[in-house]
Design a protein around this motif. Sequence first.
Motif, PDB file in Angstrom:
ATOM      1  N   THR B  56      14.415  32.260 121.914  1.00 20.52           N
ATOM      2  CA  THR B  56      13.875  31.168 122.815  1.00 20.52           C
ATOM      3  C   THR B  56      14.322  29.793 122.134  1.00 20.52           C
ATOM      4  O   THR B  56      14.349  29.676 120.809  1.00 20.52           O
ATOM      5  N   VAL B  62      14.484  21.229 123.461  1.00 22.98           N
ATOM      6  CA  VAL B  62      14.515  21.530 125.048  1.00 22.98           C
ATOM      7  C   VAL B  62      14.178  20.120 125.719  1.00 22.98           C
ATOM      8  O   VAL B  62      14.933  19.872 126.799  1.00 22.98           O
ATOM      9  N   THR B  80      10.492  22.352 134.837  1.00 21.22           N
ATOM     10  CA  THR B  80       9.953  23.157 133.856  1.00 21.22           C
ATOM     11  C   THR B  80       9.130  24.325 134.438  1.00 21.22           C
ATOM     12  O   THR B  80       9.073  25.654 134.061  1.00 21.22           O
ATOM     13  N   CYS B  83      11.389  27.004 136.239  1.00 22.10           N
ATOM     14  CA  CYS B  83      11.978  27.983 135.518  1.00 22.10           C
ATOM     15  C   CYS B  83      11.174  28.872 135.097  1.00 22.10           C
ATOM     16  O   CYS B  83      11.835  29.817 134.528  1.00 22.10           O
ATOM     17  N   ALA B  85       9.396  28.509 132.447  1.00 23.59           N
ATOM     18  CA  ALA B  85       8.892  28.252 130.970  1.00 23.59           C
ATOM     19  C   ALA B  85       7.477  28.109 130.808  1.00 23.59           C
ATOM     20  O   ALA B  85       6.813  28.639 130.012  1.00 23.59           O
ATOM     21  N   PHE B  91      10.953  28.726 126.303  1.00 25.74           N
ATOM     22  CA  PHE B  91      12.154  28.795 126.974  1.00 25.74           C
ATOM     23  C   PHE B  91      13.117  29.719 126.581  1.00 25.74           C
ATOM     24  O   PHE B  91      13.940  29.740 125.574  1.00 25.74           O
ATOM     25  N   GLN B  95      14.914  31.213 131.300  1.00 19.55           N
ATOM     26  CA  GLN B  95      14.431  29.713 131.730  1.00 19.55           C
ATOM     27  C   GLN B  95      15.210  28.661 131.337  1.00 19.55           C
ATOM     28  O   GLN B  95      15.133  27.755 132.186  1.00 19.55           O
ATOM     29  N   PHE B  96      15.878  28.853 130.323  1.00 13.20           N
ATOM     30  CA  PHE B  96      16.592  27.646 130.079  1.00 13.20           C
ATOM     31  C   PHE B  96      17.861  27.503 131.072  1.00 13.20           C
ATOM     32  O   PHE B  96      17.986  26.251 131.391  1.00 13.20           O
TER      33      PHE B  96
END
Lengths: 158, 685
Positions: B56, B62, B80, B83, B85, B91, B95-96
């Motif tokens: 993560t 991030v 955010t 995605c 997160a 993350f 997700q990232f």
Amino acid sequence: MAVCVAVIAKENYPLYIRSIPTENELKFHYMVHTSLDVVDEKISAMGKALVDQRELYLGLLYPTEDYKVYPSHQSPCVESTFPNQLCRYGYVTNSKVKFVMVVDSSNTALRDNEIRSMFRKLHNSYTDVMCNPFYNPGDRIHSRAFDSMVTSMMIQVC
Amino acid sequence: MEAAAGGGCGSGPPLLLSEGEQQCYSELFARCVGAAGGGPGSGPPEAARTVPGTVTAAAGPVADLFRASQLPAETLHQITELCGAKRVGYFGPTQFYIALKLIAAAQSGLPVRIESIKCELPLPRFMMSKTDAEIRFGNPAELHGTKVQIPYLITEKNTFKRMDDEDKQETQSPTMSPLASPPSSPPHYQRVPLSHGYSKLRSSTEQMHPAPYEARQPLVQPEGPSSGAPGAKPPRHKASLIRSFSVEREPHDNSSNYPDEPWRITEEQREYYVNQFRSLQPDPSSFISGSVAKNFFTKSKLSIPELSYIWELSDADCDGALTLPEFCAAFHLIVARKNGYPLPEGLPPTLQPEYLQAAFPKPKRECTLFDSYSESMPANQQPRDLNRMEKLSIKDTADFPVPTQDVTSDDKQEQNKTRLALKSTADEALPKDMSEDPATSKDSNSLKARPRSRSYSSTSIEEAMKRGEDPPTPPPRPQKTHSRASSLDLNKVFQPSVPATKSGLLPPPPALPPRPCPSQISHHNVNSERSAHPKPPTQLPNYGDFRLQKQSEQVSEAEIHPQLNRAPSQVAESSPTKKDIPHSQPPSKPIRRKFRPENSATESQEPPSTVGGPVSAASGKPHAAVQKQSSKQKKAIQTAIRKNKEANAVLARLNSELQQQLKEVHQERIALENQLEQLRPVTVL
């Protein structure tokens, strides 16, 4: 303080003239011109003596004279004498290039050694200019390094 | 290769990432993770994907990264959220990646929706320099180097041209359509501030070109898929370097570590300069004289005052010659000037000879490195001859007619420039460490010492020439030696039969004639030489020989002729006298004898001089009759006579002039008196 510095070529035309009070530049031109006669006289007086460093320096060329400042250019007849003592010093190189320096001694009476050192610096800068292959001997000197050196001389002594 | 990123995460729809995106994202992710706490290296995207749970990215990095994308905060929040997160609370890679994709979409102007990420998007752009990923993104290693190079070049050129540009806006503007393909990157590249590019270049170490490319585009958004794995490690290394050299966005970057970016010489440029130096002077450790350098630089078609100023800047020791670092500095200044850069007030520190010496300790070695490297490069890349100039501007290389290669390279500039520039920058980063070469500094010192001696070469040549032009001053001494040899014979020869020997001698040696001959001849008329002549004695009437020699003066010739006539008669007389005289002056005697030419020269001068004046008549007699002492006296008397004559002449002339003046003054006086008379008629009355 050096109010005027001039580099005269062998044929007696100026390679570089710069004076601090720029408004009277012409007067300085004339002064330098008259000084040339004195320089020539001293050179010939030396005859065949070997020119070494010391003899390159000609010393005081002219007795100090009052520096006349014209109040206005329109009336040159009216002169108000300004008691600035101007001393002209001369220096000639082996190649008969002459340096003439007009010094205002009102502030400080510059010692001879100081004048000599100033001439030495001038000479060194001049040789640096000569070393530049893009400089044709006989051209006016436009080198910025030379300019800055002269400026430093004029200002510092101020 | 396409990979489904979102497979195992379940955080959203499958994310299709292109290769470049994969790379970028993985890098970014790794960075964020790593920044969080020395996270794992960026494994292959697959690995990351497959192990989403274990890795993560920390929120801090991030968040920074997202902020660097320069999207409004609200958008970032949306992203955010989208995605996932927020949902999952961390993350993960999925997700990232999704977030990155969303960022890209947002930057491209698309709404922040999950659907957006389904289409092909350009890589997200992150403004902050610390995002190394960007740097890596910047390397379209996949793009053939050509494309990358073009943009780079353009960037370089533009940046150079517009030093003042603030490129912030540019980086932000989405130049690329959502379907950005690598070619669209050029616009991006254009915006990259030069300083950035340079900083990257500087910081890059010798790496494969992908790495340099990456380094080069710190601010440029990745055009497309970044380079593959090869760049992974080096970029990271570089990234760290770049980070350390991070610069502000200002193009000029004066506040950065590289305030004088345009004054840095890249490796390619360096190679080019070294080659040019070698073409002028085969020995790289020697120097180029002023005249040679002048001719060379004049070809650049810059004005002479500018060239003069450039020389002033670059010739640090003011010796009239250029060592290799000085030459490189001068060349670089010329190139910069041709590209429109104003010349600096003083030599930039990066162009100082010491710096250059240390930065490029062994030009030869680097050359070879470069060569090998270039060989490994794709064919379309042209090594070196590319012109460092290209880095500065595309068009200028052609201006320099010297390297014809440049012209050809110009054609290929677009393809190769960036690549080469990148390479060079990579190489340059290494040389940065000055500590490398204390030896080179010594070399530079020695080099500097040498130029001093060399600068005098021209003067020595001139002196030699002058000496060569001095034939007229012939040392009579050599003649003496000759004569010595001959004297032996002559003595013997003469004694038996003087006239015979004389006649025999007459023909032989016209060749020797001393240069003094002509000068002496000229002096004849002036009656000067006699005393000046090193040979003492008396006039020997070897006129015949004398005539053989060139006569500059007609008069002297005329004099000689009559003398010649007398010569034979006098020869006989003189010979005996000569015999007498030799006692005192053995060397002179032989000279007279053998070297008719010389003797005649010297003697002819004497005889002619005598001829010229009344002394001439007397000269013959004394010779015949007088012994050596008398000859000496004679000579003295003659000298005195001559001097008196000269004085007489001068005085006479002066007298005549004064007389003339007197006459004039008289006339003036008379005129004035007349006027006076006219003016006072009254008094008359």
